[in-house]
Design an enzyme around this catalytic site. Structure first.
Site: not given
Length: 451
Positions: A78, A152, A176
């Site tokens: 990420k 996210s 997330s």
């Protein structure tokens, strides 16, 4: 169910350790699949093709190759965690483009275990929202590209669900990991506080953000979590017959839960009962103020992350979120509301070991330029579809998303498992029971080549 298109991380590592495959060949096939598929999916912000191949060669030459738990396994990271030599943009044009001097500790642990970082994945700006879009692309759900992958950790989830990588690294500050995993049919576990090193941002959103795995099987999630935590999570979890509470009510007042998600949770409860567990319908005593508390910490965390950035380069929704949060930073730092929530919920988790809920309230929003839309519209869309995740960041307790059932569109449905502190192994064991009883297709049907 074994998906014929993509091998699991466990299978890849075993083949490499036994010299039936090489890290370079595995990574080359992975990069080929990314090249063919990512134009449709939008998972990656940066693909490290040449560097990943060179690093795969180095893994293949390691003297300890036969002992590496993730030998030659391609991973995606990420884009809010440092990867040495790469910039960390956190989905924003306002962040610096300078390369990181060192790996984040979780990335370093993956590499030490033999994994190869093939790229950095798309996130919404500053990892604020439950949809993933911005200046570096839009992450789409591989099962239904008209829908967002979630956020996210949306790019990481899309990369795994499309079979571009077998596992990915993400993190979870208000859901997330669990939101995109639930959208994309993946297994994830947000560990409890202190199990995996955090260091996600300045203060980890007041200690609420945790790093964790995104995987297609419970076995892969367990393996990756063990590497990230630097300790094993035993298969039986230490609790032979945990007591399970089934809750179908949204923790946030006024949000209705769509029938496919309530049905999935009920069906999962039935499966667990048939394995011999005691499952009862029980609702946690969520306070009426939970929505306000969640918004306070959500916005305050963004205000801290936005410090020092040129706000003119931030999207409107991010600017408003951070501006509102500046009023609450001091209150959030005190942690009084979080401690009160823990005290309120602790008696429930003395009566029950695990809470089973729907993972989401409804399917994810359409994939669109949400970063160009107003703040209220974004907050409303996020809250309406993902009310089940924030309480467990506020408490700091472990929580999982597990694929279970399907939506009318054919995309995966999912349930959430929550436990008291230290119950990660228990949650993994219950997830494994669900997987054995109702195996899911591991990746979306978007390509045929094997990794």
């Amino acid at each position: 169910m074994t998906d014929p298109t993509v091998r699991t991380a466990v299978e890849i590592a075993a083949a490499v350790r036994e010299k039936r495959d090489t890290p370079r060949d595995v990574v080359a096939r992975c990069l080929d699949r990314i090249e063919r598929l990512d134009g449709r999916i939008g998972a990656f912000r940066e693909i490290r093709a040449e560097r990943a191949l060179a690093e795969a060669e180095a893994v293949g030459a390691r003297a300890d190759l036969a002992e590496l738990p993730l030998a030659g396994v391609p991973v995606a990271v990420k884009d809010n965690l440092a990867v040495r030599g790469e910039s960390t943009r956190v989905g924003s044009a306002a962040t610096p483009d300078a390369p990181a001097a060192e790996d984040h500790v979780t990335v370093a642990r993956l590499r030490a275990a033999g994994a190869v970082v093939v790229g950095l994945t798309n996130v919404p700006e500053l990892c604020v929202f439950g949809t993933t879009e911005g200046p570096y692309g839009t992450a789409r759900n591989p099962w239904d590209p008209s829908r967002t992958a979630g956020g996210s950790s949306g790019g990481s989830a899309a990369a795994v669900a499309s079979g571009m990588v077998p596992v990915a690294l993400g993190n979870d500050g208000m859901g997330s990991l669990r939101i995109p995993a639930a959208n994309c049919g993946l297994v994830t576990l947000k560990p409890g506080h202190g199990v995996v090193p955090a260091g996600v941002s300045d203060g980890d959103w007041f200690g609420m953000s945790e790093n964790g795995p995104l995987a297609t099987t419970v076995q892969d999630a367990r393996l990756m979590l063990s590497v990230l935590a630097d300790r094993e999570f035993p298969g039986q979890g230490g609790t032979a017959n945990p007591r399970v509470a089934l809750s179908l009510r949204s923790p946030l007042a006024g949000i209705t839960v769509a029938e496919p998600y309530t049905r999935a949770a009920r069906d999962a409860a039935g499966v667990l009962m048939r394995t011999g567990l005691l499952v009862r319908r029980a609702e946690p005593p969520y306070p009426a103020s939970l929505g306000v508390t969640a918004l306070t910490y959500w916005t305050a965390g963004t205000a801290v992350d936005a410090r020092g950035l040129d706000t003119r380069l931030l999207a409107r929704r991010t600017r408003v979120h951070a501006a509102l949060g500046r009023r609450f930073v001091t209150k959030a730092q005190g942690g009084t509301a979080r401690e009160a929530l823990r005290r309120r919920l602790e008696p429930f988790f003395e009566e029950y070991d695990v809470l089973l809920t729907p993972a989401l309230a409804r399917r994810s929003p359409k994939a669109a330029a949400w970063h160009e839309r107003g703040w209220l519209r974004n907050v409303g869309a996020n809250s309406a579809y993902s009310p089940f995740t924030p309480p467990w960041n506020l408490t700091g307790w472990p929580a999982m998303a597990v694929p279970f059932g399907t939506l009318p569109s054919g995309a995966p449905c999912a349930v959430q498992l929550v436990g008291r502190p230290g119950s990660e192994a228990v949650l993994l064991e219950l997830a494994a029971r669900l997987e054995r009883a109702r195996p899911w297709r591991r990746t979306a049907p978007v390509g045929e080549a094997r990794i």
